[in-house]
Design a protein around this motif. Structure first.
Motif, PDB file in Angstrom:
ATOM      1  N   SER A   1      -2.911   7.090 -14.748  1.00  0.00           N
ATOM      2  CA  SER A   1      -2.754   5.943 -13.865  1.00  0.00           C
ATOM      3  C   SER A   1      -1.545   6.173 -12.954  1.00  0.00           C
ATOM      4  O   SER A   1      -0.495   6.630 -13.416  1.00  0.00           O
ATOM      5  CB  SER A   1      -2.552   4.676 -14.689  1.00  0.00           C
ATOM      6  OG  SER A   1      -2.211   3.588 -13.867  1.00  0.00           O
ATOM      7  N   PRO A   2      -1.648   5.858 -11.655  1.00  0.00           N
ATOM      8  CA  PRO A   2      -0.538   6.117 -10.727  1.00  0.00           C
ATOM      9  C   PRO A   2       0.770   5.436 -11.124  1.00  0.00           C
ATOM     10  O   PRO A   2       1.850   5.919 -10.786  1.00  0.00           O
ATOM     11  CB  PRO A   2      -1.058   5.569  -9.395  1.00  0.00           C
ATOM     12  CG  PRO A   2      -2.543   5.585  -9.523  1.00  0.00           C
ATOM     13  CD  PRO A   2      -2.831   5.308 -10.973  1.00  0.00           C
ATOM     14  N   ASP A   3       0.680   4.298 -11.821  1.00  0.00           N
ATOM     15  CA  ASP A   3       1.909   3.596 -12.207  1.00  0.00           C
ATOM     16  C   ASP A   3       2.384   3.969 -13.607  1.00  0.00           C
ATOM     17  O   ASP A   3       3.309   3.361 -14.141  1.00  0.00           O
ATOM     18  CB  ASP A   3       1.708   2.083 -12.112  1.00  0.00           C
ATOM     19  CG  ASP A   3       0.577   1.576 -13.003  1.00  0.00           C
ATOM     20  OD1 ASP A   3      -0.142   2.418 -13.595  1.00  0.00           O
ATOM     21  OD2 ASP A   3       0.396   0.353 -13.104  1.00  0.00           O
ATOM     22  N   SER A   4       1.773   4.982 -14.206  1.00  0.00           N
ATOM     23  CA  SER A   4       2.171   5.425 -15.541  1.00  0.00           C
ATOM     24  C   SER A   4       3.500   6.168 -15.477  1.00  0.00           C
ATOM     25  O   SER A   4       3.806   6.871 -14.511  1.00  0.00           O
ATOM     26  CB  SER A   4       1.097   6.349 -16.124  1.00  0.00           C
ATOM     27  OG  SER A   4       1.589   7.070 -17.234  1.00  0.00           O
ATOM     28  N   ILE A   5       4.307   6.035 -16.521  1.00  0.00           N
ATOM     29  CA  ILE A   5       5.568   6.759 -16.602  1.00  0.00           C
ATOM     30  C   ILE A   5       5.331   8.266 -16.585  1.00  0.00           C
ATOM     31  O   ILE A   5       6.149   9.035 -16.073  1.00  0.00           O
ATOM     32  CB  ILE A   5       6.359   6.335 -17.865  1.00  0.00           C
ATOM     33  CG1 ILE A   5       7.786   6.909 -17.821  1.00  0.00           C
ATOM     34  CG2 ILE A   5       5.642   6.758 -19.140  1.00  0.00           C
ATOM     35  CD1 ILE A   5       8.664   6.416 -18.941  1.00  0.00           C
TER      36      ILE A   5
ATOM     37  N   ALA B   1       2.821   9.799 -14.935  1.00  0.00           N
ATOM     38  CA  ALA B   1       2.398  10.214 -13.599  1.00  0.00           C
ATOM     39  C   ALA B   1       3.587  10.433 -12.662  1.00  0.00           C
ATOM     40  O   ALA B   1       3.505  11.222 -11.729  1.00  0.00           O
ATOM     41  CB  ALA B   1       1.446   9.191 -13.010  1.00  0.00           C
ATOM     42  N   CYS B   2       4.694   9.715 -12.913  1.00  0.00           N
ATOM     43  CA  CYS B   2       5.846   9.826 -12.011  1.00  0.00           C
ATOM     44  C   CYS B   2       6.941  10.731 -12.572  1.00  0.00           C
ATOM     45  O   CYS B   2       8.052  10.734 -12.062  1.00  0.00           O
ATOM     46  CB  CYS B   2       6.408   8.443 -11.699  1.00  0.00           C
ATOM     47  SG  CYS B   2       7.160   7.610 -13.116  1.00  0.00           S
TER      48      CYS B   2
ATOM     49  N   HIS C   1      13.081   9.811 -14.873  1.00  0.00           N
ATOM     50  CA  HIS C   1      12.109   9.009 -14.121  1.00  0.00           C
ATOM     51  C   HIS C   1      12.778   8.086 -13.114  1.00  0.00           C
ATOM     52  O   HIS C   1      12.376   6.943 -12.921  1.00  0.00           O
ATOM     53  CB  HIS C   1      11.218   8.190 -15.060  1.00  0.00           C
ATOM     54  CG  HIS C   1      10.488   9.006 -16.059  1.00  0.00           C
ATOM     55  ND1 HIS C   1      10.730   8.918 -17.404  1.00  0.00           N
ATOM     56  CD2 HIS C   1       9.529   9.956 -15.924  1.00  0.00           C
ATOM     57  CE1 HIS C   1       9.944   9.757 -18.055  1.00  0.00           C
ATOM     58  NE2 HIS C   1       9.210  10.402 -17.180  1.00  0.00           N
TER      59      HIS C   1
ATOM     60  N   CYS D   1       8.416   2.307 -22.030  1.00  0.00           N
ATOM     61  CA  CYS D   1       7.481   1.904 -20.966  1.00  0.00           C
ATOM     62  C   CYS D   1       6.026   2.127 -21.367  1.00  0.00           C
ATOM     63  O   CYS D   1       5.135   1.439 -20.870  1.00  0.00           O
ATOM     64  CB  CYS D   1       7.777   2.681 -19.687  1.00  0.00           C
ATOM     65  SG  CYS D   1       9.399   2.327 -18.975  1.00  0.00           S
TER      66      CYS D   1
ATOM     67  N   ASP E   1      11.103   8.567 -22.470  1.00  0.00           N
ATOM     68  CA  ASP E   1      10.710   7.157 -22.395  1.00  0.00           C
ATOM     69  C   ASP E   1      11.659   6.309 -23.238  1.00  0.00           C
ATOM     70  O   ASP E   1      11.268   5.674 -24.223  1.00  0.00           O
ATOM     71  CB  ASP E   1       9.260   6.981 -22.846  1.00  0.00           C
ATOM     72  CG  ASP E   1       8.727   5.580 -22.548  1.00  0.00           C
ATOM     73  OD1 ASP E   1       9.446   4.793 -21.901  1.00  0.00           O
ATOM     74  OD2 ASP E   1       7.595   5.278 -22.974  1.00  0.00           O
TER      75      ASP E   1
END
Length: 297
Positions: A282-286, A288-289, A204, A249, A245
């Motif tokens: 959610s766009p700021d989720s671990i 999502a990225c 990530h 996070c 993770d």
């Protein structure tokens, strides 16, 4: 009510079978600072070593379906003084076990312990395609002593005629790509059961991108299987959605307060699975990225 509302409600209450694989971070410390690992930049502080009592409680809770217990996640398992007792306990509860080690601390005594234990799988993390490349990637390790540790272990396993299934893990990246074929041939000849060429991960974005190729584009949305099939527990008992993770996070609960089997069916896990299946992360989720598992088209 629209049909998709009914489907969403069913997904929200869906609880998959218990995991068949668990990553348990028995030790958060490491003796190396490998360039392709989050340890190189430092991890979020947590208690370094999982207490034996907590580990045994986790195994008692999850052992019914005889899963594979991986005794590692972010650190070096050979540094935990209770590793022999942990391997023995997993075996006593009818489960398979695995450790993944850099072999720097694989003394002859530890090699004998591993060979005499009920450990099922042993994986050596070793980018030793050349001594120069290895020492560049895995400071402060030295190539020859680590290679000698692995060869000694393989020699003792051959003499005993028994021991865990043993493999070498090497990461495919810019530094190793051109030398993988002779490396694989060398270690198969040395006596490992297989050589696993692992894809490079950026964790990530925690480490520099050393991938040989850009990740392929995948049309649409590709859900991740981890929240449905894997159990991942950090050294302090925090449950996270996957083995990437390492910094917790996205905490889903803690086995220091509740059983894993309870957390597995909790609202937090159900909500994550619903988001995963519907692509509504959610766009700021671990998640999502994540550039290794989920790729929007």
């Amino acid at each position: 009510m629209p049909l998709w509302h009914n489907i969403a409600e069913l997904l929200d209450y869906y609880i998959p079978p218990p995991p068949r694989i668990y990553w348990i971070d028995i030790n958060r410390e490491c003796n190396l600072r490998c360039l392709m690992c989050p340890q190189a930049r430092g991890l979020v502080p947590r208690p370094a070593k999982m207490p034996l009592e907590l580990f045994r409680a986790i195994i008692d809770d999850v052992c019914d379906n005889r899963p594979l217990i991986k005794l590692y996640l972010s650190g070096e398992p050979l540094l935990h003084e209770n590793l022999p007792a942990m391997i023995d306990y997993v075996g006593s509860r009818g489960c398979q076990s695995m450790i993944h080690t850099n072999a720097v601390g694989l003394t002859p005594e530890l090699a004998e312990m591993i060979l005499a234990s009920p450990l099922t799988f042993l994986s050596f993390s070793f980018e030793g395609v050349t001594s120069e490349i290895y020492e560049q990637l895995r400071p402060p390790a030295k190539f020859e002593p680590v290679r000698a540790n692995i060869l000694h272990y393989l020699d003792r396993r051959r003499q005993r005629g028994s021991g865990p299934h043993t493999s070498i893990d090497v990461i495919r990246m810019r530094e190793t790509e051109a030398l993988l074929r002779p490396f694989i041939e060398e270690w198969i000849a040395a006596g490992v059961d297989d050589v696993h060429v692992a894809p490079y991960m950026t964790w990530h974005g925690l480490v520099a991108d050393r991938r040989v190729d850009a990740p392929p584009a995948v049309p649409g949305f590709q859900p991740c299987e981890a929240p449905f099939r894997h159990g991942c527990i950090l050294s302090d008992g925090t449950v996270v959605p996957c083995c990437l993770d390492v910094n917790g996070c996205l905490p889903l609960g803690t086995v220091a307060q509740r059983r894993f089997t309870t957390i597995w069916s909790s609202n937090a896990y159900r909500h994550l699975r619903l988001q995963m299946l519907t692509g509504m992360l959610s766009p700021d989720s671990i998640c999502a990225c994540c550039d290794n598992i989920i790729r929007p088209g």
